[in-house]
Design a protein around this motif. Structure first.
Motif, PDB file in Angstrom:
ATOM      1  N   CYS A   1       0.842  -1.192   0.000  1.00  0.00           N
ATOM      2  CA  CYS A   1       0.000   0.000   0.000  1.00  0.00           C
ATOM      3  C   CYS A   1       0.880   1.246   0.000  1.00  0.00           C
ATOM      4  O   CYS A   1       1.877   1.299   0.725  1.00  0.00           O
ATOM      5  N   ASP A   2       0.500   2.269  -0.786  1.00  0.00           N
ATOM      6  CA  ASP A   2       1.275   3.504  -0.813  1.00  0.00           C
ATOM      7  C   ASP A   2       0.495   4.684  -0.237  1.00  0.00           C
ATOM      8  O   ASP A   2       0.902   5.839  -0.364  1.00  0.00           O
ATOM      9  N   GLY A   3      -0.624   4.399   0.389  1.00  0.00           N
ATOM     10  CA  GLY A   3      -1.432   5.438   1.023  1.00  0.00           C
ATOM     11  C   GLY A   3      -2.146   4.857   2.221  1.00  0.00           C
ATOM     12  O   GLY A   3      -1.614   3.986   2.907  1.00  0.00           O
TER      13      GLY A   3
ATOM     14  N   VAL B   1       3.491  15.201   8.544  1.00  0.00           N
ATOM     15  CA  VAL B   1       2.989  14.035   9.272  1.00  0.00           C
ATOM     16  C   VAL B   1       2.732  14.406  10.730  1.00  0.00           C
ATOM     17  O   VAL B   1       1.701  14.041  11.312  1.00  0.00           O
ATOM     18  N   PHE B   2       3.664  15.150  11.324  1.00  0.00           N
ATOM     19  CA  PHE B   2       3.449  15.616  12.696  1.00  0.00           C
ATOM     20  C   PHE B   2       2.186  16.457  12.792  1.00  0.00           C
ATOM     21  O   PHE B   2       1.346  16.268  13.670  1.00  0.00           O
ATOM     22  N   ALA B   3       2.041  17.403  11.878  1.00  0.00           N
ATOM     23  CA  ALA B   3       0.934  18.364  11.947  1.00  0.00           C
ATOM     24  C   ALA B   3      -0.414  17.673  11.806  1.00  0.00           C
ATOM     25  O   ALA B   3      -1.332  17.897  12.611  1.00  0.00           O
TER      26      ALA B   3
ATOM     27  N   ALA C   1     -17.277  11.742  11.387  1.00  0.00           N
ATOM     28  CA  ALA C   1     -18.264  11.172  10.468  1.00  0.00           C
ATOM     29  C   ALA C   1     -18.201  11.864   9.109  1.00  0.00           C
ATOM     30  O   ALA C   1     -18.178  11.213   8.058  1.00  0.00           O
ATOM     31  N   ILE C   2     -18.174  13.195   9.118  1.00  0.00           N
ATOM     32  CA  ILE C   2     -18.114  13.957   7.873  1.00  0.00           C
ATOM     33  C   ILE C   2     -16.751  13.773   7.199  1.00  0.00           C
ATOM     34  O   ILE C   2     -16.649  13.620   5.981  1.00  0.00           O
ATOM     35  N   ALA C   3     -15.694  13.752   8.013  1.00  0.00           N
ATOM     36  CA  ALA C   3     -14.339  13.618   7.481  1.00  0.00           C
ATOM     37  C   ALA C   3     -14.103  12.261   6.839  1.00  0.00           C
ATOM     38  O   ALA C   3     -13.381  12.151   5.836  1.00  0.00           O
ATOM     39  N   MET C   4     -14.690  11.206   7.407  1.00  0.00           N
ATOM     40  CA  MET C   4     -14.476   9.858   6.878  1.00  0.00           C
ATOM     41  C   MET C   4     -14.865   9.784   5.404  1.00  0.00           C
ATOM     42  O   MET C   4     -14.111   9.281   4.571  1.00  0.00           O
ATOM     43  N   HIS C   5     -16.051  10.284   5.088  1.00  0.00           N
ATOM     44  CA  HIS C   5     -16.504  10.181   3.697  1.00  0.00           C
ATOM     45  C   HIS C   5     -15.704  11.103   2.787  1.00  0.00           C
ATOM     46  O   HIS C   5     -15.270  10.696   1.702  1.00  0.00           O
ATOM     47  N   PHE C   6     -15.493  12.336   3.215  1.00  0.00           N
ATOM     48  CA  PHE C   6     -14.777  13.280   2.352  1.00  0.00           C
ATOM     49  C   PHE C   6     -13.344  12.803   2.108  1.00  0.00           C
ATOM     50  O   PHE C   6     -12.840  12.873   0.987  1.00  0.00           O
ATOM     51  N   GLY C   7     -12.676  12.329   3.162  1.00  0.00           N
ATOM     52  CA  GLY C   7     -11.306  11.851   3.017  1.00  0.00           C
ATOM     53  C   GLY C   7     -11.204  10.682   2.064  1.00  0.00           C
ATOM     54  O   GLY C   7     -10.259  10.581   1.272  1.00  0.00           O
ATOM     55  N   SER C   8     -12.204   9.790   2.114  1.00  0.00           N
ATOM     56  CA  SER C   8     -12.218   8.643   1.213  1.00  0.00           C
ATOM     57  C   SER C   8     -12.481   9.076  -0.221  1.00  0.00           C
ATOM     58  O   SER C   8     -11.831   8.611  -1.161  1.00  0.00           O
TER      59      SER C   8
ATOM     60  N   PRO D   1      -5.393  13.203   3.558  1.00  0.00           N
ATOM     61  CA  PRO D   1      -4.899  12.599   4.806  1.00  0.00           C
ATOM     62  C   PRO D   1      -5.884  12.806   5.948  1.00  0.00           C
ATOM     63  O   PRO D   1      -6.484  13.884   6.101  1.00  0.00           O
ATOM     64  N   HIS D   2      -6.045  11.779   6.767  1.00  0.00           N
ATOM     65  CA  HIS D   2      -7.103  11.776   7.782  1.00  0.00           C
ATOM     66  C   HIS D   2      -6.999  12.954   8.739  1.00  0.00           C
ATOM     67  O   HIS D   2      -8.002  13.620   9.028  1.00  0.00           O
ATOM     68  N   GLY D   3      -5.800  13.241   9.240  1.00  0.00           N
ATOM     69  CA  GLY D   3      -5.649  14.347  10.184  1.00  0.00           C
ATOM     70  C   GLY D   3      -5.950  15.694   9.552  1.00  0.00           C
ATOM     71  O   GLY D   3      -6.490  16.594  10.209  1.00  0.00           O
ATOM     72  N   GLU D   4      -5.621  15.841   8.278  1.00  0.00           N
ATOM     73  CA  GLU D   4      -5.915  17.089   7.578  1.00  0.00           C
ATOM     74  C   GLU D   4      -7.415  17.295   7.438  1.00  0.00           C
ATOM     75  O   GLU D   4      -7.935  18.405   7.635  1.00  0.00           O
ATOM     76  N   VAL D   5      -8.127  16.216   7.114  1.00  0.00           N
ATOM     77  CA  VAL D   5      -9.556  16.358   6.865  1.00  0.00           C
ATOM     78  C   VAL D   5     -10.344  16.510   8.168  1.00  0.00           C
ATOM     79  O   VAL D   5     -11.347  17.234   8.210  1.00  0.00           O
ATOM     80  N   THR D   6      -9.907  15.889   9.260  1.00  0.00           N
ATOM     81  CA  THR D   6     -10.604  16.108  10.534  1.00  0.00           C
ATOM     82  C   THR D   6     -10.368  17.537  11.020  1.00  0.00           C
ATOM     83  O   THR D   6     -11.285  18.185  11.532  1.00  0.00           O
ATOM     84  N   ARG D   7      -9.144  18.046  10.853  1.00  0.00           N
ATOM     85  CA  ARG D   7      -8.867  19.444  11.212  1.00  0.00           C
ATOM     86  C   ARG D   7      -9.732  20.396  10.376  1.00  0.00           C
ATOM     87  O   ARG D   7     -10.230  21.409  10.857  1.00  0.00           O
ATOM     88  N   LEU D   8      -9.931  20.040   9.099  1.00  0.00           N
ATOM     89  CA  LEU D   8     -10.700  20.859   8.173  1.00  0.00           C
ATOM     90  C   LEU D   8     -12.143  21.048   8.650  1.00  0.00           C
ATOM     91  O   LEU D   8     -12.685  22.157   8.622  1.00  0.00           O
ATOM     92  N   PHE D   9     -12.758  19.960   9.120  1.00  0.00           N
ATOM     93  CA  PHE D   9     -14.171  20.012   9.477  1.00  0.00           C
ATOM     94  C   PHE D   9     -14.420  20.361  10.947  1.00  0.00           C
ATOM     95  O   PHE D   9     -15.570  20.598  11.334  1.00  0.00           O
TER      96      PHE D   9
END
Length: 373
Positions: free
Chosen positions: A58-60, A175-177, A254-261, A266-274
């Motif tokens: 896997c590369d992601g 990655v840290f952020a 919940a919102i981040a899961m679908h948008f990120g997919s 990246p998961h942390g970026e999308v949770t921070r976004l929402f």
């Protein structure tokens, strides 16, 4: 009648270096280390343990297809202990790789399926975000259904969670952020969850305080202080993970899961976004509940907000310096997608939506998307 329960499952250890961990746990040929090649080359290429590399599959972020291929490899090996070293994706995969089952990921994620574990499991994070080392949940992308889903396995809890300061010494800034931002979101969401209790509150507030103070210090002094604060960030992430092991996150995830997919963010970026728009809705709907504690804490650490703003605008300003994000349209979302995305969140993320501080209607979710377009 409301009931409460709280548990810390794995034994938690802290070491300065991998070498100290290796000596204390007598790592050898009967162990299988599951990791990334770059981590192996940087920190433990001398190990006598067997190795399995995530990047060979896997590369992601992990998909069910990639994890099925990992399972085929692991089931052909002979070992007594699985040691996973990496970010949340690697640790999530390891929980499934350690199960005593010949099923595919799709079958393992079916309701009611709970295999036992076949080997001892040690999880060691190299980021400071998911807290996956102390939870039993695995989250994978399922491309065929167009969604990211998580499942908790009773046997998914590790025997040992190992925090190693050295692993943060060479962590890439991005990655840290993104990982530490995810830890912050975990702590904030779980503190507000309807089933939160006095124990999860303690862990969540400690994590929020540590991360916000760390972020403020970093924006004032520069990224070089991340290494100095590594132990504090690892502990904060672990504390948020302990809370997450007891109570799931809510609407932001919940919102981040679908948008990120959908957009491979990246998961942390999308949770921070929402986080900010969801919390602003919470604050508007129920400003005098537990969210007032969070609002006061933000102002205590970051300073008061300007007239016409909320503490969550202040938080958003800080997060913009630590984890810059883009408008949703720049990630590839069209304005006309909002209704469809909201429907998909409601359809696939009920396990998270039930943990909202206040209920989020479809109109609320569409509003979140619209604000960020």
């Amino acid at each position: 009648m409301r009931t409460m329960q709280f548990a810390i499952r794995p034994m938690i250890h802290d070491y300065d270096t991998f070498a100290a961990f290796e000596d204390a746990h007598v790592v050898g040929p009967r162990d299988l280390i599951f990791t990334q090649r770059i981590l192996y080359k940087t920190f433990f290429s001398h190990t006598q343990a067997q190795t399995l590399f995530y990047d060979d599959f896997c590369d992601g972020e992990p998909t069910d297809i990639a994890v099925d291929a990992m399972l085929i490899d692991v089931r052909s090996r002979d070992f007594d202990r699985l040691i996973a070293i990496g970010g949340g994706s690697i640790l999530d995969c390891a929980k499934v790789l350690a199960l005593n089952s010949n099923e595919s990921v799709d079958s393992l994620f079916a309701q009611g399926v709970q295999p036992r574990r076949k080997v001892e499991l040690i999880l060691s994070p190299t980021t400071c975000g998911t807290g996956s080392e102390v939870t039993c949940v695995s989250v994978f992308d399922f491309p065929e259904t167009g969604s990211k889903m998580g499942k908790g396995f009773d046997a998914g809890f590790a025997d040992h969670a190992v925090l190693i300061d050295e692993f943060l010494s060479k962590i890439p800034y991005q990655v840290f952020a993104t990982s530490s931002a995810d830890a912050l979101v975990h702590a904030l969401e779980i503190y507000l969850a309807p089933k939160a209790n006095a124990y999860t509150d303690v862990f969540c507030l400690a994590a929020v305080q540590t991360i916000l103070r760390g972020y403020k210090r970093m924006t004032e002094l520069g990224p070089s202080v991340i290494r100095e604060d590594a132990k504090a960030y690892l502990a904060a992430s672990n504390m948020a993970g302990i809370a997450l092991a007891n109570i799931l996150a809510g609407g932001v995830h919940a919102i981040a899961m679908h948008f990120g997919s959908e957009h491979h963010v990246p998961h942390g970026e999308v949770t921070r976004l929402f986080l900010p728009p969801v919390f602003k809705i919470y604050y508007e709907k129920a400003p005098n509940g537990k969210i007032a504690d969070i609002a006061n804490l933000i102002e205590e650490i970051l300073g008061p907000c300007d007239p016409g703003c909320t503490p969550f605008d202040v938080l958003d300003e800080l997060l913009a310096k630590v984890v810059p994000t883009r408008r949703l349209s720049e990630y590839g979302m069209d304005a006309g997608d909002a209704n469809r995305y909201a429907d998909k969140v409601i359809e696939t993320q009920q396990r998270l939506l039930v943990n909202n501080y206040t209920p989020l209607s479809k109109t609320d979710i569409v509003q979140v998307y619209s604000q960020l377009m």
